[in-house]
Design a protein around this motif. Structure first.
Motif, PDB file in Angstrom:
ATOM      1  N   VAL A 273       0.838  -1.207   0.000  1.00 19.28           N
ATOM      2  CA  VAL A 273       0.000   0.000   0.000  1.00 19.28           C
ATOM      3  C   VAL A 273       0.871   1.254   0.000  1.00 19.28           C
ATOM      4  O   VAL A 273       0.623   2.205  -0.745  1.00 19.28           O
ATOM      5  N   GLY A 274       1.935   1.252   0.803  1.00 17.16           N
ATOM      6  CA  GLY A 274       2.823   2.417   0.877  1.00 17.16           C
ATOM      7  C   GLY A 274       3.550   2.663  -0.435  1.00 17.16           C
ATOM      8  O   GLY A 274       3.504   3.766  -0.993  1.00 17.16           O
ATOM      9  N   TYR A 275       4.234   1.634  -0.945  1.00 20.41           N
ATOM     10  CA  TYR A 275       5.001   1.783  -2.192  1.00 20.41           C
ATOM     11  C   TYR A 275       4.056   2.039  -3.373  1.00 20.41           C
ATOM     12  O   TYR A 275       4.308   2.907  -4.211  1.00 20.41           O
ATOM     13  N   GLY A 276       2.947   1.287  -3.407  1.00 26.68           N
ATOM     14  CA  GLY A 276       2.017   1.384  -4.530  1.00 26.68           C
ATOM     15  C   GLY A 276       1.348   2.738  -4.639  1.00 26.68           C
ATOM     16  O   GLY A 276       1.281   3.319  -5.724  1.00 26.68           O
ATOM     17  N   THR A 277       0.846   3.280  -3.517  1.00 24.43           N
ATOM     18  CA  THR A 277       0.130   4.556  -3.597  1.00 24.43           C
ATOM     19  C   THR A 277       1.068   5.695  -3.979  1.00 24.43           C
ATOM     20  O   THR A 277       0.693   6.582  -4.746  1.00 24.43           O
ATOM     21  N   ARG A 278       2.297   5.676  -3.484  1.00 25.50           N
ATOM     22  CA  ARG A 278       3.243   6.748  -3.820  1.00 25.50           C
ATOM     23  C   ARG A 278       3.679   6.646  -5.270  1.00 25.50           C
ATOM     24  O   ARG A 278       3.903   7.647  -5.937  1.00 25.50           O
ATOM     25  N   THR A 279       3.800   5.407  -5.775  1.00 25.02           N
ATOM     26  CA  THR A 279       4.197   5.208  -7.170  1.00 25.02           C
ATOM     27  C   THR A 279       3.061   5.619  -8.107  1.00 25.02           C
ATOM     28  O   THR A 279       3.284   6.255  -9.140  1.00 25.02           O
ATOM     29  N   ALA A 280       1.838   5.284  -7.724  1.00 19.52           N
ATOM     30  CA  ALA A 280       0.670   5.607  -8.553  1.00 19.52           C
ATOM     31  C   ALA A 280       0.260   7.071  -8.405  1.00 19.52           C
ATOM     32  O   ALA A 280      -0.543   7.575  -9.180  1.00 19.52           O
ATOM     33  N   GLY A 281       0.787   7.748  -7.385  1.00 19.94           N
ATOM     34  CA  GLY A 281       0.457   9.152  -7.176  1.00 19.94           C
ATOM     35  C   GLY A 281      -0.882   9.376  -6.511  1.00 19.94           C
ATOM     36  O   GLY A 281      -1.462  10.453  -6.622  1.00 19.94           O
ATOM     37  N   GLY A 282      -1.392   8.352  -5.800  1.00 18.92           N
ATOM     38  CA  GLY A 282      -2.654   8.566  -5.098  1.00 18.92           C
ATOM     39  C   GLY A 282      -3.298   7.271  -4.654  1.00 18.92           C
ATOM     40  O   GLY A 282      -2.886   6.190  -5.074  1.00 18.92           O
ATOM     41  N   CYS A 283      -4.310   7.412  -3.796  1.00 17.62           N
ATOM     42  CA  CYS A 283      -5.002   6.221  -3.278  1.00 17.62           C
ATOM     43  C   CYS A 283      -6.507   6.405  -3.461  1.00 17.62           C
ATOM     44  O   CYS A 283      -6.950   7.067  -4.390  1.00 17.62           O
ATOM     45  N   THR A 284      -7.286   5.858  -2.567  1.00 24.61           N
ATOM     46  CA  THR A 284      -8.739   5.906  -2.673  1.00 24.61           C
ATOM     47  C   THR A 284      -9.271   7.338  -2.554  1.00 24.61           C
ATOM     48  O   THR A 284     -10.235   7.700  -3.235  1.00 24.61           O
ATOM     49  N   SER A 285      -8.638   8.149  -1.687  1.00 25.43           N
ATOM     50  CA  SER A 285      -9.125   9.518  -1.503  1.00 25.43           C
ATOM     51  C   SER A 285      -8.655  10.440  -2.626  1.00 25.43           C
ATOM     52  O   SER A 285      -9.450  11.184  -3.195  1.00 25.43           O
ATOM     53  N   GLY A 286      -7.367  10.391  -2.967  1.00 25.82           N
ATOM     54  CA  GLY A 286      -6.836  11.287  -3.995  1.00 25.82           C
ATOM     55  C   GLY A 286      -7.321  10.932  -5.394  1.00 25.82           C
ATOM     56  O   GLY A 286      -7.972  11.733  -6.062  1.00 25.82           O
ATOM     57  N   HIS A 287      -6.984   9.717  -5.848  1.00 24.69           N
ATOM     58  CA  HIS A 287      -7.420   9.289  -7.186  1.00 24.69           C
ATOM     59  C   HIS A 287      -8.921   9.001  -7.204  1.00 24.69           C
ATOM     60  O   HIS A 287      -9.616   9.353  -8.148  1.00 24.69           O
ATOM     61  N   GLY A 288      -9.409   8.320  -6.166  1.00 25.35           N
ATOM     62  CA  GLY A 288     -10.812   7.905  -6.131  1.00 25.35           C
ATOM     63  C   GLY A 288     -11.745   9.092  -5.965  1.00 25.35           C
ATOM     64  O   GLY A 288     -12.404   9.515  -6.908  1.00 25.35           O
ATOM     65  N   VAL A 289     -11.805   9.670  -4.770  1.00 24.57           N
ATOM     66  CA  VAL A 289     -12.774  10.738  -4.479  1.00 24.57           C
ATOM     67  C   VAL A 289     -12.473  12.015  -5.265  1.00 24.57           C
ATOM     68  O   VAL A 289     -13.335  12.538  -5.976  1.00 24.57           O
ATOM     69  N   CYS A 290     -11.235  12.526  -5.144  1.00 20.52           N
ATOM     70  CA  CYS A 290     -10.927  13.825  -5.756  1.00 20.52           C
ATOM     71  C   CYS A 290     -10.722  13.718  -7.260  1.00 20.52           C
ATOM     72  O   CYS A 290     -11.051  14.639  -8.002  1.00 20.52           O
ATOM     73  N   GLY A 291     -10.164  12.592  -7.744  1.00 15.67           N
ATOM     74  CA  GLY A 291      -9.881  12.430  -9.174  1.00 15.67           C
ATOM     75  C   GLY A 291     -11.135  12.167  -9.994  1.00 15.67           C
ATOM     76  O   GLY A 291     -11.386  12.829 -11.000  1.00 15.67           O
ATOM     77  N   ILE A 292     -11.933  11.202  -9.539  1.00 15.29           N
ATOM     78  CA  ILE A 292     -13.137  10.848 -10.300  1.00 15.29           C
ATOM     79  C   ILE A 292     -14.093  12.041 -10.398  1.00 15.29           C
ATOM     80  O   ILE A 292     -14.660  12.309 -11.452  1.00 15.29           O
ATOM     81  N   SER A 293     -14.232  12.790  -9.281  1.00 10.34           N
ATOM     82  CA  SER A 293     -15.180  13.910  -9.272  1.00 10.34           C
ATOM     83  C   SER A 293     -14.730  15.044 -10.191  1.00 10.34           C
ATOM     84  O   SER A 293     -15.516  15.923 -10.540  1.00 10.34           O
ATOM     85  N   ARG A 294     -13.439  15.025 -10.603  1.00 11.10           N
ATOM     86  CA  ARG A 294     -12.950  16.032 -11.562  1.00 11.10           C
ATOM     87  C   ARG A 294     -12.931  15.438 -12.977  1.00 11.10           C
ATOM     88  O   ARG A 294     -12.464  16.080 -13.904  1.00 11.10           O
ATOM     89  N   PHE A 295     -13.392  14.208 -13.100  1.00 11.20           N
ATOM     90  CA  PHE A 295     -13.339  13.456 -14.364  1.00 11.20           C
ATOM     91  C   PHE A 295     -11.903  13.382 -14.882  1.00 11.20           C
ATOM     92  O   PHE A 295     -11.651  13.501 -16.078  1.00 11.20           O
ATOM     93  N   SER A 296     -10.954  13.187 -13.934  1.00 14.87           N
ATOM     94  CA  SER A 296      -9.542  13.069 -14.305  1.00 14.87           C
ATOM     95  C   SER A 296      -9.273  11.661 -14.832  1.00 14.87           C
ATOM     96  O   SER A 296      -9.619  10.669 -14.177  1.00 14.87           O
ATOM     97  N   LEU A 297      -8.651  11.580 -16.007  1.00 13.51           N
ATOM     98  CA  LEU A 297      -8.370  10.270 -16.610  1.00 13.51           C
ATOM     99  C   LEU A 297      -7.484   9.433 -15.692  1.00 13.51           C
ATOM    100  O   LEU A 297      -7.719   8.239 -15.492  1.00 13.51           O
TER     101      LEU A 297
END
Lengths: 143, 141
Positions: free
Chosen positions: A92-116
């Motif tokens: 979880v630690g290595y993966g989220t930092r490599t992907a640049g986000g987790c459930t809150s950043g990519h999930g909640v904030c990203g999806i609501s901005r329609f970020s690819l």
């Protein structure tokens, strides 16, 4: 799981989304748990340290105080299998930092901005989580 | 003021995670267990969280600047590379094994006992490792 759980899930979700909205509209920042914590520990967030520490203090401290004061019966039901905890935590630690986000950043904030990137990351971690669950629980029986 | 807003944000985020049941690893693992006793709660949480943010983004993109003066974060390049794909695969796998992602890992730290502390420590080491030994971006996937 009861219908009440779904209602509570939705209400809790609205609270999470309101928190993210507050942080975006006032501070101009994305409420991503892995980014805020990661930037604090690896030194990349040195310029807004106070903001990060304050958010994490609220995130860790307030649920603990609220549960202690109300005596609410809340459990994380977390495993005590040390191998799972260590491997899971590292991933979880290595993966989220490599992907640049987790459930809150990519999930909640990203999806609501329609970020690819947010949408792709969310689909990938949901799929990987489902496959891991299938293999680890139903084939290997380790969780 | 910025610090105050950050503290309120973290508090509301943490309470929302507890109220929604997302600090309970059984609910999260149940959501991923599509072939077992599937638990749809997480979809309601994500839906509930996205709703206010749809409005917040509309307001934010129009304002360009946040209320306290900082610019609204720029839209990132729609770059889908090895890092976002492999990183998300690793995250999803670890998420399934324990049932915690970074937000709930912090929110449950006060009541998750020693197991919660061990997971948190491993997660911090993983985050540090991603800085010290990053995965190369490589070719665009």
């Amino acid at each position: 799981m009861t219908p009440i759980d779904l209602v509570m899930g939705f209400i809790g979700g609205l609270m999470i989304g309101s928190a993210a909205s507050l942080f975006l509209l006032f501070n101009g920042r994305i409420m991503g748990a892995s980014g805020i914590l990661g930037g604090l520990i690896d030194g990349t967030g040195r310029h807004n340290m106070a903001e990060r520490i304050a958010l994490i203090a609220g995130l860790i401290g307030v649920p603990f105080v609220a549960i202690t004061l109300t005596g609410a019966n809340v459990s994380s039901n977390i495993t005590d299998n040390i191998a799972l905890l260590v491997v899971g935590g590292l991933l979880v630690g290595y993966g989220t930092r490599t992907a640049g986000g987790c459930t809150s950043g990519h999930g909640v904030c990203g999806i609501s901005r329609f970020s690819l990137r947010g949408i792709v990351a969310t689909l990938v971690y949901l799929l990987a989580g489902g496959v891991t669950m299938l293999v680890a629980r139903h084939m290997l029986g380790v969780i | 003021m910025r610090t105050m807003i950050a503290f309120i944000t973290g508090s509301l985020f943490g309470l929302g995670l507890v109220v929604s049941g997302m600090t309970n690893t059984t609910n999260v693992q149940g959501w991923l267990d599509v072939f077992g006793n599937w638990n749809p709660t997480l979809a309601f949480v994500l839906g509930g969280a996205i709703l206010p943010m749809l409005f917040a983004w509309r307001v934010a993109e129009r304002r360009k600047t946040a209320i306290l003066g900082t610019p609204i974060p720029a839209r990132s390049d729609p770059l889908i590379d090895r890092r976002i794909v492999i990183g998300s695969v690793m995250f999803g796998a670890g998420w399934a094994l324990v049932g915690l992602c970074p937000g709930p890992a912090m929110a449950s730290l006060g009541f998750g006992g020693l197991s919660g502390v061990i997971f948190m420590a491993a997660m911090l080491i993983g985050m540090g490792a991603a800085r010290i030994a990053p995965l190369p971006a490589g070719a665009t996937a």
